[in-house]
Design an enzyme around this catalytic site. Structure first.
Site, mmCIF file in Angstrom:
data_model
loop_
_atom_site.group_PDB
_atom_site.id
_atom_site.type_symbol
_atom_site.label_atom_id
_atom_site.label_comp_id
_atom_site.label_asym_id
_atom_site.label_seq_id
_atom_site.Cartn_x
_atom_site.Cartn_y
_atom_site.Cartn_z
ATOM 1 N N VAL A 142 -23.740 -47.437 -1.979
ATOM 2 C CA VAL A 142 -24.090 -46.158 -1.353
ATOM 3 C C VAL A 142 -25.276 -45.519 -2.070
ATOM 4 C CG1 VAL A 142 -23.300 -43.783 -0.980
ATOM 5 C CG2 VAL A 142 -21.830 -45.708 -0.335
ATOM 6 N N GLU A 143 -25.295 -45.593 -3.393
ATOM 7 C CA GLU A 143 -26.345 -44.928 -4.149
ATOM 8 C C GLU A 143 -27.727 -45.561 -3.946
ATOM 9 O OE1 GLU A 143 -26.439 -42.200 -5.837
ATOM 10 O OE2 GLU A 143 -24.310 -41.705 -5.794
ATOM 11 N N THR A 144 -27.837 -46.880 -4.087
ATOM 12 C CA THR A 144 -29.174 -47.488 -4.113
ATOM 13 C C THR A 144 -29.269 -48.848 -3.413
ATOM 14 O OG1 THR A 144 -28.752 -48.570 -6.253
ATOM 15 C CG2 THR A 144 -29.758 -46.370 -6.309
ATOM 16 N N TYR A 341 -19.051 -38.441 1.291
ATOM 17 C CA TYR A 341 -19.568 -39.431 0.345
ATOM 18 C C TYR A 341 -18.438 -40.330 -0.165
ATOM 19 C CZ TYR A 341 -21.467 -41.317 -4.019
ATOM 20 O OH TYR A 341 -21.847 -42.160 -5.039
#
Length: 358
Positions: A142-144, A341
């Protein structure tokens, strides 16, 4: 994101600016190809920024001129301020749309590759920290997208912009500005101590860095040298990233073996939605008190020993989705304080794990 851990990002092949106090081991990561954000005035012209520089130098026992030069060379980035401007009031949330951005074929395939390439580190992290591999993989995805999108903003410029020019229209502008001043101070302190050129580092528009997008304070508190090479590298060492994410969750009291959430239905004749939603995502109800307010649980959920929260995920004009969140669901939201999230992380991890475990 509480140990003193070296802040070794090591992106620098050579020190081009006088701010660099020493050379770090070069990173294998290439500089981002993305165009550099248009820069505004230097903060050297701001009396408040220079006063803060003097204060930071005094409290952190840093060279005063080095700190003044570092903050003074930072640029105001108008694009960063715009990105932090809150959405217009009344903008509807939509879980299904949000989910589709993260739980999708490209990210799942990248997650499968990451898992297969780093299986040993994931298994070791799960054993040492008690955090399931799918949660770790979900976070990084999800982050990168597993390091594909780590950000192209100069961290110094982004942090200075948000410290001194956080959008006044934000309802918590003063609080957020103070937060970013603290992150700027932490970043400068560790860059100075480790000989890193602060202007060589790039990250998100909020100043988050590396595959797991750690803010400076989180890097210092939770990042670990999981590959044992003597330095912490959250850009190019998947093992360090895996260990650091697991350590983060353990530090926020992740409970091994506990699910993150359960399905939930409602007794339309007895449900007290106002009471169930009042604590938001903070687990506040025992199973007995949860069901007494009209929530219906089944199976393993009825044997849950901890507290629960009713998590509402809005779907625009359609009816909301609901889950019964556990203490572990709440831990996931400590990484990013959003139930949307957290569910994206959980469901991406589950989707990747389903492929791996076929």
């Amino acid at each position: 994101m509480i140990k003193k851990i070296p802040f070794a990002i090591a992106l620098i092949a050579a020190c081009a600016l006088p701010l660099c106090a020493g050379a770090e081991k070069p990173s294998k990561r290439k500089k981002p190809a993305t165009a550099v954000a248009a820069a505004g005035p230097l903060y050297a012209t701001r009396a408040d920024a220079m006063a803060d520089a003097d204060d930071i130098a005094s409290r952190r026992d840093l060279d005063r001129e080095w700190v003044r030069q570092a903050i003074g060379q930072a640029h105001f980035l108008p694009s960063v301020a715009r990105l932090m401007t809150p959405a217009p009031s009344g903008t509807p949330k939509n879980w299904r749309v949000y989910r589709s951005r993260f739980v999708e074929p490209i990210r799942i395939a990248a997650g499968v590759r990451f898992w297969e390439q780093n299986r040993a580190a994931l298994e070791r992290a799960e054993k040492e920290y008690g955090v399931p591999a799918e949660i770790i993989v979900g976070i990084i995805g999800v982050e990168t997208i597993y390091g594909q999108q780590v950000g192209s903003f100069k961290v110094m410029d982004a942090l200075a912009t948000l410290a001194y020019d956080f959008p006044a229209s934000h309802p918590r502008a003063r609080e957020r500005s103070a937060y970013f001043k603290g992150e700027l101070e932490q970043f400068l302190s560790h860059a100075n101590r480790t000989g890193i050129d602060p202007f060589a580092l790039r990250g998100s528009y909020a100043g988050a860095m590396g595959m797991p997008q750690y803010m400076p304070t989180s890097w210092v508190k939770y990042a670990v040298d999981f590959d044992g090479d003597g330095r912490v590298d959250l850009f190019d060492s998947p093992a360090d990233v895996i260990g650091s994410v697991a350590n983060y969750f353990k530090s926020f009291n992740w409970q091994p073996g506990m699910p993150t959430h359960y399905p939930v239905r409602f007794d339309a004749t007895a449900v007290d939605m106002e009471a169930l939603l009042a604590p938001d995502i903070l687990p506040s109800f025992s199973v007995a008190s949860f069901t007494a307010k009209g929530a219906i649980l089944e199976g393993d959920a009825l044997q849950h020993k901890g507290q629960l929260a009713l998590v509402e995920l809005q779907n625009g004009a359609e009816p909301p989705s609901y889950v019964a969140g556990t203490e572990n669901f709440y831990v996931v939201t400590r990484y990013n304080w959003s139930s949307y999230y957290a569910m994206a992380v959980i469901e991406l991890g589950e989707a990747v794990a389903a492929v791996i475990r076929k």
